[in-house]
Design a protein around this motif. Structure first.
Motif, PDB file in Angstrom:
ATOM      1  N   ALA A  74     134.664  81.413  -9.473  1.00 20.06           N
ATOM      2  CA  ALA A  74     134.508  81.535  -8.023  1.00 20.06           C
ATOM      3  C   ALA A  74     135.875  81.660  -7.349  1.00 20.06           C
ATOM      4  CB  ALA A  74     133.745  80.332  -7.462  1.00 20.06           C
ATOM      5  N   ILE A  75     136.839  80.878  -7.794  1.00 22.23           N
ATOM      6  CA  ILE A  75     138.186  80.941  -7.208  1.00 22.23           C
ATOM      7  C   ILE A  75     138.764  82.340  -7.360  1.00 22.23           C
ATOM      8  CG2 ILE A  75     140.560  80.085  -7.428  1.00 22.23           C
ATOM      9  CD1 ILE A  75     139.227  77.331  -8.217  1.00 22.23           C
ATOM     10  N   ARG A  76     138.592  82.959  -8.521  1.00 26.56           N
ATOM     11  CA  ARG A  76     139.087  84.337  -8.730  1.00 26.56           C
ATOM     12  C   ARG A  76     138.418  85.318  -7.760  1.00 26.56           C
ATOM     13  NH1 ARG A  76     139.046  82.291 -13.820  1.00 26.56           N
ATOM     14  NH2 ARG A  76     137.015  83.124 -14.388  1.00 26.56           N
ATOM     15  N   VAL A  77     137.119  85.165  -7.540  1.00 24.04           N
ATOM     16  CA  VAL A  77     136.406  86.021  -6.582  1.00 24.04           C
ATOM     17  C   VAL A  77     136.991  85.832  -5.187  1.00 24.04           C
ATOM     18  CG1 VAL A  77     134.188  86.346  -5.388  1.00 24.04           C
ATOM     19  CG2 VAL A  77     134.249  86.210  -7.887  1.00 24.04           C
ATOM     20  N   TYR A  78     137.148  84.590  -4.773  1.00 26.01           N
ATOM     21  CA  TYR A  78     137.669  84.319  -3.429  1.00 26.01           C
ATOM     22  C   TYR A  78     139.074  84.889  -3.256  1.00 26.01           C
ATOM     23  CZ  TYR A  78     133.773  80.989  -3.464  1.00 26.01           C
ATOM     24  OH  TYR A  78     132.537  80.408  -3.576  1.00 26.01           O
ATOM     25  N   GLU A  79     139.905  84.749  -4.281  1.00 25.95           N
ATOM     26  CA  GLU A  79     141.269  85.286  -4.200  1.00 25.95           C
ATOM     27  C   GLU A  79     141.257  86.811  -4.099  1.00 25.95           C
ATOM     28  OE1 GLU A  79     143.784  81.782  -6.496  1.00 25.95           O
ATOM     29  OE2 GLU A  79     142.988  83.445  -7.685  1.00 25.95           O
ATOM     30  N   LYS A  80     140.363  87.467  -4.842  1.00 29.19           N
ATOM     31  CA  LYS A  80     140.246  88.939  -4.773  1.00 29.19           C
ATOM     32  C   LYS A  80     139.942  89.408  -3.362  1.00 29.19           C
ATOM     33  CE  LYS A  80     138.493  90.296  -9.229  1.00 29.19           C
ATOM     34  NZ  LYS A  80     137.356  90.736 -10.002  1.00 29.19           N
ATOM     35  N   ILE A  81     139.178  88.609  -2.640  1.00 28.69           N
ATOM     36  CA  ILE A  81     138.729  88.980  -1.298  1.00 28.69           C
ATOM     37  C   ILE A  81     139.753  88.589  -0.227  1.00 28.69           C
ATOM     38  CG2 ILE A  81     136.882  88.563   0.379  1.00 28.69           C
ATOM     39  CD1 ILE A  81     135.026  88.192  -2.020  1.00 28.69           C
ATOM     40  N   GLY A  82     140.782  87.855  -0.611  1.00 24.67           N
ATOM     41  CA  GLY A  82     141.825  87.524   0.353  1.00 24.67           C
ATOM     42  C   GLY A  82     141.929  86.067   0.751  1.00 24.67           C
ATOM     43  N   PHE A  83     141.137  85.200   0.129  1.00 21.38           N
ATOM     44  CA  PHE A  83     141.290  83.777   0.386  1.00 21.38           C
ATOM     45  C   PHE A  83     142.507  83.277  -0.381  1.00 21.38           C
ATOM     46  CE2 PHE A  83     136.894  84.126   1.681  1.00 21.38           C
ATOM     47  CZ  PHE A  83     136.756  83.158   2.654  1.00 21.38           C
ATOM     48  N   ARG A  84     143.179  82.281   0.181  1.00 23.20           N
ATOM     49  CA  ARG A  84     144.317  81.661  -0.493  1.00 23.20           C
ATOM     50  C   ARG A  84     144.146  80.149  -0.453  1.00 23.20           C
ATOM     51  NH1 ARG A  84     147.491  79.921   3.713  1.00 23.20           N
ATOM     52  NH2 ARG A  84     147.097  81.003   5.671  1.00 23.20           N
ATOM     53  N   SER A  85     144.582  79.493  -1.517  1.00 24.35           N
ATOM     54  CA  SER A  85     144.503  78.032  -1.600  1.00 24.35           C
ATOM     55  C   SER A  85     145.536  77.419  -0.680  1.00 24.35           C
ATOM     56  CB  SER A  85     144.783  77.571  -3.029  1.00 24.35           C
ATOM     57  OG  SER A  85     143.841  78.103  -3.914  1.00 24.35           O
ATOM     58  N   ILE A  86     145.108  76.385   0.071  1.00 23.30           N
ATOM     59  CA  ILE A  86     146.077  75.693   0.915  1.00 23.30           C
ATOM     60  C   ILE A  86     146.275  74.237   0.505  1.00 23.30           C
ATOM     61  CG2 ILE A  86     145.803  77.227   2.901  1.00 23.30           C
ATOM     62  CD1 ILE A  86     144.100  74.937   4.187  1.00 23.30           C
ATOM     63  N   CYS A  87     145.296  73.640  -0.174  1.00 26.30           N
ATOM     64  CA  CYS A  87     145.466  72.261  -0.645  1.00 26.30           C
ATOM     65  C   CYS A  87     144.319  71.902  -1.571  1.00 26.30           C
ATOM     66  CB  CYS A  87     145.523  71.283   0.523  1.00 26.30           C
ATOM     67  SG  CYS A  87     143.960  71.074   1.404  1.00 26.30           S
ATOM     68  N   SER A  88     144.459  70.740  -2.200  1.00 29.24           N
ATOM     69  CA  SER A  88     143.364  70.196  -2.993  1.00 29.24           C
ATOM     70  C   SER A  88     143.139  68.756  -2.553  1.00 29.24           C
ATOM     71  CB  SER A  88     143.672  70.277  -4.491  1.00 29.24           C
ATOM     72  OG  SER A  88     144.769  69.464  -4.817  1.00 29.24           O
ATOM     73  N   PHE A  89     141.951  68.253  -2.827  1.00 29.34           N
ATOM     74  CA  PHE A  89     141.582  66.887  -2.482  1.00 29.34           C
ATOM     75  C   PHE A  89     140.435  66.480  -3.385  1.00 29.34           C
ATOM     76  CE2 PHE A  89     138.962  69.652   0.091  1.00 29.34           C
ATOM     77  CZ  PHE A  89     137.709  69.065   0.045  1.00 29.34           C
ATOM     78  N   THR A  90     140.103  65.204  -3.366  1.00 33.31           N
ATOM     79  CA  THR A  90     138.965  64.739  -4.153  1.00 33.31           C
ATOM     80  C   THR A  90     137.860  64.255  -3.225  1.00 33.31           C
ATOM     81  OG1 THR A  90     139.840  62.501  -4.364  1.00 33.31           O
ATOM     82  CG2 THR A  90     140.386  64.071  -6.135  1.00 33.31           C
ATOM     83  N   SER A  91     136.645  64.332  -3.734  1.00 34.77           N
ATOM     84  CA  SER A  91     135.477  63.849  -3.001  1.00 34.77           C
ATOM     85  C   SER A  91     134.472  63.343  -4.023  1.00 34.77           C
ATOM     86  CB  SER A  91     134.868  64.990  -2.179  1.00 34.77           C
ATOM     87  OG  SER A  91     133.855  64.506  -1.314  1.00 34.77           O
ATOM     88  N   LEU A  92     133.732  62.324  -3.658  1.00 33.77           N
ATOM     89  CA  LEU A  92     132.694  61.797  -4.543  1.00 33.77           C
ATOM     90  C   LEU A  92     131.510  62.757  -4.604  1.00 33.77           C
ATOM     91  CD1 LEU A  92     132.328  57.966  -3.827  1.00 33.77           C
ATOM     92  CD2 LEU A  92     133.004  59.068  -5.966  1.00 33.77           C
ATOM     93  N   VAL A  93     131.097  63.100  -5.806  1.00 34.67           N
ATOM     94  CA  VAL A  93     129.906  63.913  -6.031  1.00 34.67           C
ATOM     95  C   VAL A  93     129.077  63.182  -7.082  1.00 34.67           C
ATOM     96  CG1 VAL A  93     128.988  66.130  -6.788  1.00 34.67           C
ATOM     97  CG2 VAL A  93     131.159  66.056  -5.545  1.00 34.67           C
ATOM     98  N   ASN A  94     127.908  62.741  -6.690  1.00 29.99           N
ATOM     99  CA  ASN A  94     127.037  61.984  -7.595  1.00 29.99           C
ATOM    100  C   ASN A  94     127.786  60.816  -8.238  1.00 29.99           C
ATOM    101  OD1 ASN A  94     124.946  63.845  -7.055  1.00 29.99           O
ATOM    102  ND2 ASN A  94     125.694  65.200  -8.665  1.00 29.99           N
ATOM    103  N   GLY A  95     128.614  60.145  -7.446  1.00 34.88           N
ATOM    104  CA  GLY A  95     129.341  58.971  -7.918  1.00 34.88           C
ATOM    105  C   GLY A  95     130.600  59.266  -8.715  1.00 34.88           C
ATOM    106  N   VAL A  96     130.969  60.529  -8.861  1.00 40.54           N
ATOM    107  CA  VAL A  96     132.150  60.910  -9.637  1.00 40.54           C
ATOM    108  C   VAL A  96     133.182  61.559  -8.722  1.00 40.54           C
ATOM    109  CG1 VAL A  96     132.969  62.384 -11.543  1.00 40.54           C
ATOM    110  CG2 VAL A  96     130.721  61.290 -11.695  1.00 40.54           C
ATOM    111  N   GLU A  97     134.445  61.089  -8.796  1.00 40.27           N
ATOM    112  CA  GLU A  97     135.527  61.722  -8.041  1.00 40.27           C
ATOM    113  C   GLU A  97     135.734  63.128  -8.598  1.00 40.27           C
ATOM    114  OE1 GLU A  97     137.610  61.041  -5.441  1.00 40.27           O
ATOM    115  OE2 GLU A  97     136.527  59.196  -5.010  1.00 40.27           O
ATOM    116  N   THR A  98     135.597  64.122  -7.749  1.00 39.11           N
ATOM    117  CA  THR A  98     135.705  65.523  -8.159  1.00 39.11           C
ATOM    118  C   THR A  98     136.789  66.189  -7.337  1.00 39.11           C
ATOM    119  OG1 THR A  98     133.341  65.516  -8.663  1.00 39.11           O
ATOM    120  CG2 THR A  98     134.387  67.669  -8.423  1.00 39.11           C
TER     121      THR A  98
END
Length: 169
Positions: free
Chosen positions: A128-152
């Motif tokens: 998905a990241i490769r698709v988004y980059e192809k279309i012109g999206f760029r990463s600006i940061c990363s963070f974590t969030s709980l998903v089903n009790g797991v830090e992701t």
């Protein structure tokens, strides 16, 4: 025929039952009434192929946000539209992502003309990241969030090209 439509109960019920394989299963819903109600909250639209078959959904606003992003401060910029999407599980990984995302972006541009977009993607989701980059999206940061009790870990990506042309057919 419109490829993008207001979400209805039938589509919401189908989407809420989609199950993605590991490791993408964090995108799965459980088919509950709560999931269906979320899909019907007005932030979601359904997407169809040329034959009218349901292939995915797009969402904007608060529904496109990941809870951990608030603490990371990524939602402080109100000039960007939050954009989320989901493709039918059996259609993922088949090279259809660019067209699917571009059509969703075209829809968002018709509703919010001239606005940049922000999306959040699980850091492990390289395709998905490769698709988004192809279309012109760029990463600006990363963070974590709980998903089903797991830090992701998630990556926030933006496409602030306000001159995007609508691609909706």
């Amino acid at each position: 025929m419109d490829r993008i439509r207001k979400m209805n109960v039938e589509d919401a019920s189908l989407i809420a039952g989609w199950q993605y394989p590991e490791p993408y299963d964090l995108y799965s819903m459980d088919g509950s009434e709560e999931d269906i109600a979320e899909l019907l909250n007005g932030d979601y639209v359904s997407a169809r192929d040329d034959e009218g078959r349901l292939i995915g959904f797009y969402c904007t606003g608060i529904s496109a946000r990941v809870p951990g992003g608030y603490e990371a401060g990524i939602y402080d910029d109100n000039t960007l539209i939050d954009f989320g999407l989901g493709m039918k599980p059996k259609l993922t990984g088949q090279g259809q992502g660019v067209r699917f995302v571009e059509e969703g972006m075209g829809y968002v541009q018709t509703v919010f003309p001239g606005r940049g977009m922000r999306l959040v993607v699980a850091a492990f989701n390289g395709r998905a990241i490769r698709v988004y980059e192809k279309i012109g999206f760029r990463s600006i940061c990363s963070f974590t969030s709980l998903v089903n009790g797991v830090e992701t870990e998630f990556i926030c990506m933006v496409n602030d090209n306000a001159q995007l042309a609508p691609n909706t057919p």
